[in-house]
Write an enzyme that holds these catalytic residues in place. Structure first.
Site, mmCIF file in Angstrom:
data_model
loop_
_atom_site.group_PDB
_atom_site.id
_atom_site.type_symbol
_atom_site.label_atom_id
_atom_site.label_comp_id
_atom_site.label_asym_id
_atom_site.label_seq_id
_atom_site.Cartn_x
_atom_site.Cartn_y
_atom_site.Cartn_z
ATOM 1 N N LEU A 142 0.816 -1.213 0.000
ATOM 2 C CA LEU A 142 0.000 0.000 0.000
ATOM 3 C C LEU A 142 0.843 1.254 0.000
ATOM 4 O O LEU A 142 0.501 2.250 -0.622
ATOM 5 C CB LEU A 142 -0.924 0.014 1.227
ATOM 6 C CG LEU A 142 -1.978 -1.079 1.298
ATOM 7 C CD1 LEU A 142 -2.750 -0.969 2.602
ATOM 8 C CD2 LEU A 142 -2.916 -0.988 0.116
ATOM 9 N N GLY A 143 1.924 1.240 0.736
ATOM 10 C CA GLY A 143 2.741 2.441 0.817
ATOM 11 C C GLY A 143 4.040 2.195 1.543
ATOM 12 O O GLY A 143 4.206 1.212 2.264
ATOM 13 N N GLY A 159 9.065 6.464 6.088
ATOM 14 C CA GLY A 159 9.958 6.268 7.212
ATOM 15 C C GLY A 159 9.297 5.559 8.363
ATOM 16 O O GLY A 159 9.958 5.131 9.304
ATOM 17 N N GLY A 206 7.685 2.785 7.926
ATOM 18 C CA GLY A 206 7.582 1.389 7.542
ATOM 19 C C GLY A 206 6.814 1.157 6.262
ATOM 20 O O GLY A 206 6.186 2.046 5.710
ATOM 21 N N VAL A 252 3.709 -0.749 4.366
ATOM 22 C CA VAL A 252 2.364 -1.177 4.749
ATOM 23 C C VAL A 252 1.781 -2.047 3.643
ATOM 24 O O VAL A 252 1.871 -1.715 2.461
ATOM 25 C CB VAL A 252 1.445 0.033 5.008
ATOM 26 C CG1 VAL A 252 0.066 -0.439 5.440
ATOM 27 C CG2 VAL A 252 2.045 0.912 6.081
ATOM 28 N N ASP A 276 1.325 14.449 14.619
ATOM 29 C CA ASP A 276 1.444 14.562 13.159
ATOM 30 C C ASP A 276 0.059 14.509 12.509
ATOM 31 O O ASP A 276 -0.176 13.751 11.571
ATOM 32 C CB ASP A 276 2.329 13.439 12.621
ATOM 33 C CG ASP A 276 2.808 13.712 11.194
ATOM 34 O OD1 ASP A 276 2.780 14.885 10.774
ATOM 35 O OD2 ASP A 276 3.194 12.757 10.500
#
Length: 712
Positions: free
Chosen positions: A421-422, A425, A427, A429, A542
């Site tokens: 999926l992506g 920084g 990790g 996924v 964030d």
């Protein structure tokens, strides 16, 4: 005779053409020229203030509007803040009958506040903070029927706070901090100010006690600030009746006695009461009864206590039993280490080891987690589906299911189809569909931190205890020496960034106002829960649209909270962005090239400890993006018309100059005229969240409650 007549006519024409331009300027323009004349030195702020104009509506800092019954536009706003202007405020400003906002803060105006200003009967906001104005507050000021905002802070006003301030019955903000007001705080005015939202009398020379009547300000929100004065006496118990969202600031006074433990007092931290030597009780570390006993002369507490008695038989038996247990544990550890070493010698060997989701092929188990043997073909791509097979072997790896309602085994997880999926920084996924058809999101955190398992497990369990319908749910985690995984709910409809701007800069669907309001309310509820009700009272740190995931019904889910801490335990370097739980396609644009303008100003200073007020600011920026459709993120290499590097300042400037709402709101919302009041209400909430001073920002609980009132 003819020659004399000719000279007379020439003189008449000369006079007319000389003075007609000045006479043609409207009365509002003439009043503004008086302000220009009152400024000591010529300023670029008045470079286009020409007396030859018919109206002043095109002048810098001037806002005009069409008023019913008036032929020409009239001046409704003056905004000349931060222009380094010095001089005095002319009484002619009172002739601006339709003036609504006078914004001259952060200049160097001196002298008194003219009493004639009360003639500007439409005035509702007076922002004169950070000047050198002096004298007393004119009695006539509170004859203004619409006055809502009065900010005279950081000036040199003196005298008593007048009793006639109670006549300002529509006042919402009274900010008199940083002046030289003296005497006692008037008692009888507060019951009349039932619309007051903010009261700041800090940094003056006020004396006497705090009036009980301040406890009647039922609309108060934010901070009640009476700090840095010379107030004395006890804290009135009536202040506990103020709304639970109100924060107190009473530090640096001469208050005494025990802090009441009822109502709003129970929500305060110790900083609210610091530097009051004679205050005691919770939350201060000074016990009222304890301090009396400790320092009372002749008290038994001061007598030496003889503790030289011998050990009792029961205690001797207990110590002997403890020694036996310790010896047994040491023996077990020795046996475990021996057999662990034997197991490692017999462990399988994997050539070209690859971990979860990184290659196709057969699987064996090394160190408690499957690694894949075999080559990856050239046509394999990162976002391709992978079939990973394996089983739960013996070793250090451990799958811990936090939610007992989601039942699956490690081998089931490893055999399932996995989609990338992506990457960030935080990790990689994957989307993984379990055997029962339930999709989950699996995040690989990294390989380090093998010596910090207990710390890692404690953090993960704290995250796992967070259960809220607007927060991504963590279901399980896997720990091994060379692999750490987080398994969470999969949220199917991408994130708010894509909903607002699409994957290629164009939204795939127009978000109606009702959907945007639903997203804002849900996100606020989730964030308020993290702040107030979660086990750790988390600070997210964030908040931004990419971390607000959406399901098919546009229900929002906050993701990535607590991940920075987990990343630091595993030894990786967190970066901005993350994709915990959501369907977020991987893009190759570097996040490091962009500036995170969602962060609060104080959060951009290296080494600062995150606070919940950081999240409040970031959420406010997200609200502004929902309202305007514009992104606050800027890139040094690319920019579009829909990016505003300082979105907060842009919106504040629009409100200061009373720009039309159509110039600020997302064009796709302009058709929904019926929700104009709701849009304005959310704008005001967003501006409150993005105050530069963290103390001036509301708590997320207050923000959520205010949003829930809109549209109901």
């Amino acid at each position: 005779m003819k020659h004399s007549l000719f000279l007379f006519l020439v003189l008449i024409f000369h006079v007319l053409f000389t003075f007609i331009p000045a006479l043609s300027l409207s009365s509002d323009g003439l009043a503004l020229l008086a302000l220009k004349s009152a400024v000591d030195q010529p300023s670029a702020a008045f470079s286009d203030w020409n007396d030859g104009d018919v109206t002043p509506c095109a002048w810098s800092g001037i806002v005009c509007a069409n008023i019913s019954g008036e032929e020409d536009p009239r001046v409704v706003g003056i905004s000349l803040a931060g222009k380094s202007l010095s001089g005095y405020l002319p009484s002619e400003l009172g002739t601006l009958r339709f003036l609504r906002r006078l914004n001259l803060h952060d200049n160097a105006f001196s002298g008194v506040l003219p009493a004639q200003l009360s003639n500007a009967s439409a005035l509702h906001s007076l922002f004169l903070h950070h000047n050198n104005l002096s004298g007393a507050i004119p009695r006539s000021l509170c004859t203004l029927p619409r006055l809502q905002n009065l900010d005279l802070s950081e000036n040199a006003f003196s005298g008593h706070i007048p009793d006639h301030i109670g006549n300002c019955k529509n006042l919402q903000r009274l900010i008199l901090a940083g002046n030289s007001f003296s005497g006692e705080i008037p008692a009888g005015v507060w019951p009349d100010l039932q619309n007051l939202l903010q009261l700041d009398l800090s940094a003056n020379e006020l004396t006497g006690s705090i009036p009980d009547q301040i406890g009647t300000l039922v609309s108060l929100s934010g901070t009640l600030n009476l700090s840095f004065n010379h107030l004395s006496g006890k804290l009135p118990a009536s202040l506990g009746k103020l709304p639970a969202t109100v924060s107190f600031d009473f530090k640096n006074n001469n208050l005494s006695g025990e802090i009441p433990q009822t109502g709003s007092f129970s929500n305060q931290g110790p900083t609210a009461f610091l530097e009051n030597p004679n205050l005691c009780g919770f939350p201060l570390r000074k016990s009222c009864s304890g301090s009396d006993r400790d320092f009372s002369p002749g008290s038994d507490q001061n007598k030496p206590v003889n503790r030289s008695k011998g050990l009792t038989p029961g205690l001797i038996i207990l110590i002997s039993a403890a020694d036996a247990v310790v010896v047994a544990l040491i023996g077990l550890v020795i046996v475990y280490v021996y057999w662990k070493k034997k197991d490692d010698e017999n462990a399988c060997s994997c050539i070209r080891r690859r971990k979860f989701g990184e290659a196709k092929g057969s699987v064996c188990v090394c160190g408690g987690f499957p690694c894949v043997s075999g080559e990856k073909s050239d046509d394999d791509d990162d976002d391709e589906e992978y079939e990973v097979e394996g089983g739960e072997g013996e070793g250090e790896g451990e799958l811990v299911r936090i939610d007992k309602g989601l039942s699956f085994e490690l081998d089931e997880l490893l055999r399932a189809s996995a989609y990338v999926l992506g990457k960030s920084g935080l990790g990689i996924v994957y989307k993984v569909v379990l055997g029962n058809g339930v999709p989950v999101a699996v995040r690989r955190l990294g390989e380090g931190g093998e010596q910090r398992y207990k710390e890692f497990a404690a953090e993960v369990m704290a995250i796992g205890k967070v259960k809220h319908p607007n927060v991504v749910r963590l279901r399980a985690y896997y720990w091994a020496q060379d692999e750490k995984l987080l398994i969470s709910d999969f949220v199917s409809n991408g994130n708010l960034t894509h909903a607002l701007r699409g994957r290629n800069g164009q939204p795939t669907t127009n978000l109606s106002w009702s959907i945007r309001l639903k997203i804002a309310k849900g996100t606020a509820r989730g964030l308020a829960y993290l702040h107030e009700c979660s086990p750790r009272k988390f600070v997210h740190g964030d908040i931004k649209p990419s971390n607000i995931l959406l399901d098919n019904d546009f229900q929002p889910y906050i993701s990535d909270f607590g991940l920075n801490r987990l990343i630091s335990i595993t030894g990786n370097n967190p970066s901005t962005g993350g994709f915990m739980g959501g369907a977020l396609p991987y893009t190759k644009s570097s996040q490091k090239e962009r500036t995170n303008n969602y962060k609060a100003p104080e959060a951009r200073v290296p080494g600062c400890i995150p606070t919940q007020k950081w999240d409040v600011y970031s959420f406010g920026v997200v609200l502004l993006e929902i309202l305007t459709g514009r992104s606050p993120e800027s890139s040094p290499t690319t920019s579009t018309s829909m990016e505003v590097p300082d979105l907060v300042r842009w919106v504040r400037k629009g409100f200061d100059q009373e720009s039309p709402l159509s110039e600020m709101v997302d064009p796709s919302l302009l058709q929904e005229v019926r929700v104009k009041k709701e849009v304005l209400a959310v704008f005001h909430i967003a501006l409150g969240c993005t105050e530069g001073d963290p103390e001036a920002r509301p708590r997320m609980k207050t923000v959520s409650e205010n949003l829930d009132k809109i549209g109901t």
